[in-house]
Write an enzyme that holds these catalytic residues in place. Structure first.
Site, mmCIF file in Angstrom:
data_model
loop_
_atom_site.group_PDB
_atom_site.id
_atom_site.type_symbol
_atom_site.label_atom_id
_atom_site.label_comp_id
_atom_site.label_asym_id
_atom_site.label_seq_id
_atom_site.Cartn_x
_atom_site.Cartn_y
_atom_site.Cartn_z
ATOM 1 N N ARG A 63 0.875 -1.169 -0.024
ATOM 2 C CA ARG A 63 -0.102 -0.039 -0.145
ATOM 3 C C ARG A 63 0.755 1.270 0.060
ATOM 4 O O ARG A 63 1.931 1.235 0.206
ATOM 5 C CB ARG A 63 -0.851 0.002 1.195
ATOM 6 C CG ARG A 63 -2.064 -0.936 1.289
ATOM 7 C CD ARG A 63 -2.899 -0.926 2.401
ATOM 8 N NE ARG A 63 -2.076 -0.992 3.775
ATOM 9 C CZ ARG A 63 -1.553 -0.112 4.608
ATOM 10 N NH1 ARG A 63 -1.871 1.053 4.069
ATOM 11 N NH2 ARG A 63 -0.658 -0.142 5.570
ATOM 12 N N LYS A 204 -8.062 -2.690 2.181
ATOM 13 C CA LYS A 204 -7.826 -1.784 3.354
ATOM 14 C C LYS A 204 -8.584 -0.453 3.070
ATOM 15 O O LYS A 204 -8.923 0.123 4.165
ATOM 16 C CB LYS A 204 -6.347 -1.673 3.445
ATOM 17 C CG LYS A 204 -5.634 -2.778 4.103
ATOM 18 C CD LYS A 204 -5.866 -2.974 5.573
ATOM 19 C CE LYS A 204 -5.218 -3.836 6.614
ATOM 20 N NZ LYS A 204 -4.645 -5.052 6.370
ATOM 21 N N HIS A 224 -8.561 -4.100 13.927
ATOM 22 C CA HIS A 224 -7.435 -4.812 13.079
ATOM 23 C C HIS A 224 -6.758 -6.124 13.667
ATOM 24 O O HIS A 224 -5.734 -6.065 14.376
ATOM 25 C CB HIS A 224 -6.471 -3.879 12.953
ATOM 26 C CG HIS A 224 -5.199 -4.310 11.553
ATOM 27 N ND1 HIS A 224 -3.752 -4.206 11.817
ATOM 28 C CD2 HIS A 224 -5.599 -5.030 10.518
ATOM 29 C CE1 HIS A 224 -3.502 -4.483 10.634
ATOM 30 N NE2 HIS A 224 -4.133 -5.166 9.878
ATOM 31 N N SER A 242 1.381 -5.166 10.646
ATOM 32 C CA SER A 242 1.604 -6.035 9.465
ATOM 33 C C SER A 242 2.644 -7.161 9.950
ATOM 34 O O SER A 242 3.684 -6.497 10.458
ATOM 35 C CB SER A 242 1.951 -5.388 8.669
ATOM 36 O OG SER A 242 2.119 -6.159 7.131
ATOM 37 N N LYS A 246 -0.918 -12.389 12.501
ATOM 38 C CA LYS A 246 -2.401 -12.435 12.732
ATOM 39 C C LYS A 246 -2.860 -13.624 11.680
ATOM 40 O O LYS A 246 -3.535 -14.455 12.202
ATOM 41 C CB LYS A 246 -2.961 -11.340 12.101
ATOM 42 C CG LYS A 246 -3.136 -9.958 13.051
ATOM 43 C CD LYS A 246 -3.772 -8.958 12.539
ATOM 44 C CE LYS A 246 -3.252 -8.119 11.376
ATOM 45 N NZ LYS A 246 -1.980 -7.903 11.037
ATOM 46 N N THR A 247 -2.309 -13.592 10.550
ATOM 47 C CA THR A 247 -2.887 -14.592 9.612
ATOM 48 C C THR A 247 -2.619 -15.871 9.854
ATOM 49 O O THR A 247 -3.163 -16.960 10.054
ATOM 50 C CB THR A 247 -2.700 -14.200 8.130
ATOM 51 O OG1 THR A 247 -3.363 -12.874 7.696
ATOM 52 C CG2 THR A 247 -3.148 -15.387 7.191
ATOM 53 N N ASP A 261 -8.117 -10.740 9.397
ATOM 54 C CA ASP A 261 -7.426 -9.195 9.323
ATOM 55 C C ASP A 261 -8.341 -8.306 10.058
ATOM 56 O O ASP A 261 -7.924 -7.372 10.393
ATOM 57 C CB ASP A 261 -7.100 -9.129 8.257
ATOM 58 C CG ASP A 261 -6.366 -7.959 7.857
ATOM 59 O OD1 ASP A 261 -5.188 -7.949 8.687
ATOM 60 O OD2 ASP A 261 -6.396 -6.959 7.177
ATOM 61 N N ARG A 326 2.086 -12.383 -1.639
ATOM 62 C CA ARG A 326 0.799 -12.529 -0.971
ATOM 63 C C ARG A 326 0.110 -13.609 -1.654
ATOM 64 O O ARG A 326 0.307 -13.789 -3.029
ATOM 65 C CB ARG A 326 0.107 -11.321 -1.009
ATOM 66 C CG ARG A 326 0.699 -10.267 -0.184
ATOM 67 C CD ARG A 326 0.156 -10.182 1.200
ATOM 68 N NE ARG A 326 0.626 -9.456 2.105
ATOM 69 C CZ ARG A 326 0.282 -8.845 3.339
ATOM 70 N NH1 ARG A 326 -0.726 -9.645 4.014
ATOM 71 N NH2 ARG A 326 0.865 -8.016 4.160
#
Ligand code: ATP
Ligand code: MN
Length: 535
Positions: A63, A204, A224, A242, A246-247, A261, A326
């Site tokens: 991003r 996002k 988040h 990031s 999390k994932t 997410d 990704r």
């Protein structure tokens, strides 16, 4: 079926309410198989040997936060937390770019998708996405919630995304910083993206929109975080910036996946905003992350990866394009994902941090003050990565573990978080998925298997009856034992060969926390400050 036949299936729906006209074709809600065909025919991507679509995102492989704007108008003037994160742009500039974009897409084939954000019907947002790239439209199919056939027929749009990577703004007249931009207009309910093909801008962008609507209008906390749920219905959420896990950590063979997410927390439940996952794949192996590995099949998209020579096998170790490779896939690609993506109030909350200084314990328990303090701080560290020579990691503080996506002042979210913590009996844990045995360069990253074992122990109540001691600087409670984790891993100080160097580093990190927290001095009560590091 030939592409010609596919085209004839295009549904007679209209985009005229958005002022959109095109002399070319409009493809409404194509299925993944059709989108893959289009993507390949358009030379947007190729197939991998597991049936996934592989595409490149171009110059932007992440991003671009400095080019994310919000239109400043009546609605937003006094409600948005303006600054480096929420950069204002005038209404008139938005209108100008919008009309330029309409002109740009006039002679382009368009891929349109109707979708939802928010698994809770009461709070969901109906989204219409207009893409110039077929693979982007498939990304949206993967990442947003997929309406049923009936729902599609009666779909009424609430929020529009127009994403045209080849459209470039003119910074000299359009009020943008560069040729690329993502602009949110909360009044007109439009998100415009141009000059970048990084697909994550779409997801996002909508996350930021929900982070405005839900707390502002409904007192629903938007977060988040990832989330999963045990067989007894006990849910857990994992906050983290990031790369903190999390994932990775929410994919657990023993727990149902809710989402990886973005979630909301209303009066009685937590719910996913999305319909898919967006996992990092750098150095991915089946051994360490089997759920994610197996999800990369037909229907999944891999971004910015490269093949092993003379094969169509993805080489996950290849960093030629970026470290931020990704994959996106519908959440059903994870075998134990639950639908609808909802569960009850969480019993356990994990704050994930990738501390590159090797100071934060791999697992510790926080009291309420510490939980508030760490939530507002949102600490992690960034490592310089592939740079040659001595590399110094950098501390990053991002309020609520996601300031980049928060249109309102962080204290709005923190207050909601505090209320919910007060009301429900929640355990809050701080997990360091980062370095142990010394800082980056000296120590190494915590073994994923240990982090998983610590989280499992916390979730199963196996840390409820062990003894704890307090960290000398952060005051957090460190368990003295944990099933399936060697005792010496639990105390970060014990993993350093030079204990005094550890103490010094811990004080330095504590000082950075305190410095960072100064900007919240107006808000910080004695109760919250009781959770600050002390030395
Ligand atoms: P984003 O918000 O960008 O999606 P994320 O929080 O979801 O980030 P992950 O995609 O889970 O982050 O990335 C964590 C990365 O760190 C993975 O590549 C994972 O393999 C790696 N990793 C290494 N050690 C650990 C550990 N101990 N715990 C968690 N992840 C680890
Ligand atoms: Mn993630």
């Amino acid at each position: 079926m030939s592409t010609q036949e596919l085209e004839s299936q295009a549904m007679p729906k209209s985009l005229s309410d958005l002022g959109i006209e095109t002399s070319k074709k409009v493809f409404w809600n194509l299925q993944p198989a059709e989108l893959v065909e289009h993507a390949i025919k358009n030379q947007e991507g190729v197939l991998t040997d597991t049936g996934a679509l592989m595409a490149d995102t171009g110059a932007f492989t992440g991003r671009s936060p400095k080019d994310r704007f919000i239109v400043k108008d009546e609605l937003t003037r006094d409600s948005i937390w303006w600054g480096d994160i929420n950069i204002p742009i005038e209404e008139q500039k938005f209108d100008q770019i919008y009309s330029k974009m309409l002109d740009f897409i006039k002679d382009k084939d368009l891929y349109v998708r109707d979708a939802y954000a928010g698994a809770d019907q009461k709070y969901r947002l109906n989204i219409r996405v207009i893409n110039t790239l077929a693979w982007h439209n498939m990304f949206c199919y993967n990442m947003f919630l997929r309406p049923s056939k009936d729902e599609l027929e009666n779909f009424s749009n609430e929020f529009t995304i127009i994403c045209a990577p080849d459209f470039k703004s003119d910074p000299s007249e359009d009020g943008t910083r560069q040729e690329n931009f993502a602009i949110i207009n909360l009044s007109k309910k439009i998100l415009l993206i141009g000059g970048t093909a990084y697909a994550g801008e779409m997801k996002k962008g909508i996350f930021s929109v929900l982070n405005f609507i839900l707390p502002h209008k409904h007192s629903v906390l938007s977060m988040h975080c990832s989330a999963n749920v045990g067989k007894n219905g006990d849910s857990a959420i994992f906050f983290g910036l990031s790369g903190t896990g999390k994932t990775t950590l929410s994919a657990d063979p023993n727990r149902g996946l809710i989402g990886d997410d973005e979630h909301g927390w209303n009066e009685e439940s937590i719910f996913n905003f999305e319909g898919g996952c967006y996992a990092k794949v750098i150095d991915l192996t089946r051994e360490k992350e089997p759920e994610i590995w197996d999800a990369i099949r037909f229907g999944a998209i891999v971004e910015n990866t490269r093949f092993l020579p003379n094969t169509r096998t993805v080489d996950y170790t290849n960093k030629e394009v970026t470290e931020n490779t990704r994959t996106s896939y519908p959440i059903e690609h994870i075998f134990n994902a639950i639908t609808p993506s909802k569960a009850g109030i969480p019993k356990n909350i994990f704050f994930l941090t990738a501390d590159a200084f090797g100071v934060i314990p791999p697992i510790s328990k926080l009291n309420k003050s510490q939980a508030m303090y760490h939530f507002i701080s949102g600490y992690t560290a960034k490592v310089a990565g592939t740079e040659v020579g001595v590399v110094e990691p950098k501390t990053t503080f991002s309020a609520c573990f996601g300031a980049a996506f928060l249109p309102l002042h962080p204290t709005k979210y923190a207050a909601l978080f505090g209320e919910k913590m007060e009301k429900h009996q929640v355990n809050v844990w701080l997990i360091n998925t980062g370095w142990t045995g010394g800082p980056y360069g000296v120590g190494k990253r915590m073994k994923l298997a240990y982090t998983r074992a610590m989280i499992t122990a916390a979730l199963n109540g196996e840390l409820d009856h062990v003894s704890y001691r307090q960290h000398s600087v952060f005051g957090v409670s460190i368990p003295e034992s944990c099933p399936n984790v060697p005792v010496d891993v639990l105390s970060p100080r014990a993993t350093w060969s030079d204990r005094e160097a550890y103490d010094k580093k811990a004080r330095e990190l504590g000082t950075e926390f305190i410095k960072n927290f100064e900007k919240y001095s107006d808000y910080a009560t004695e109760d919250i400050l009781a959770g600050a590091p002390k030395f």
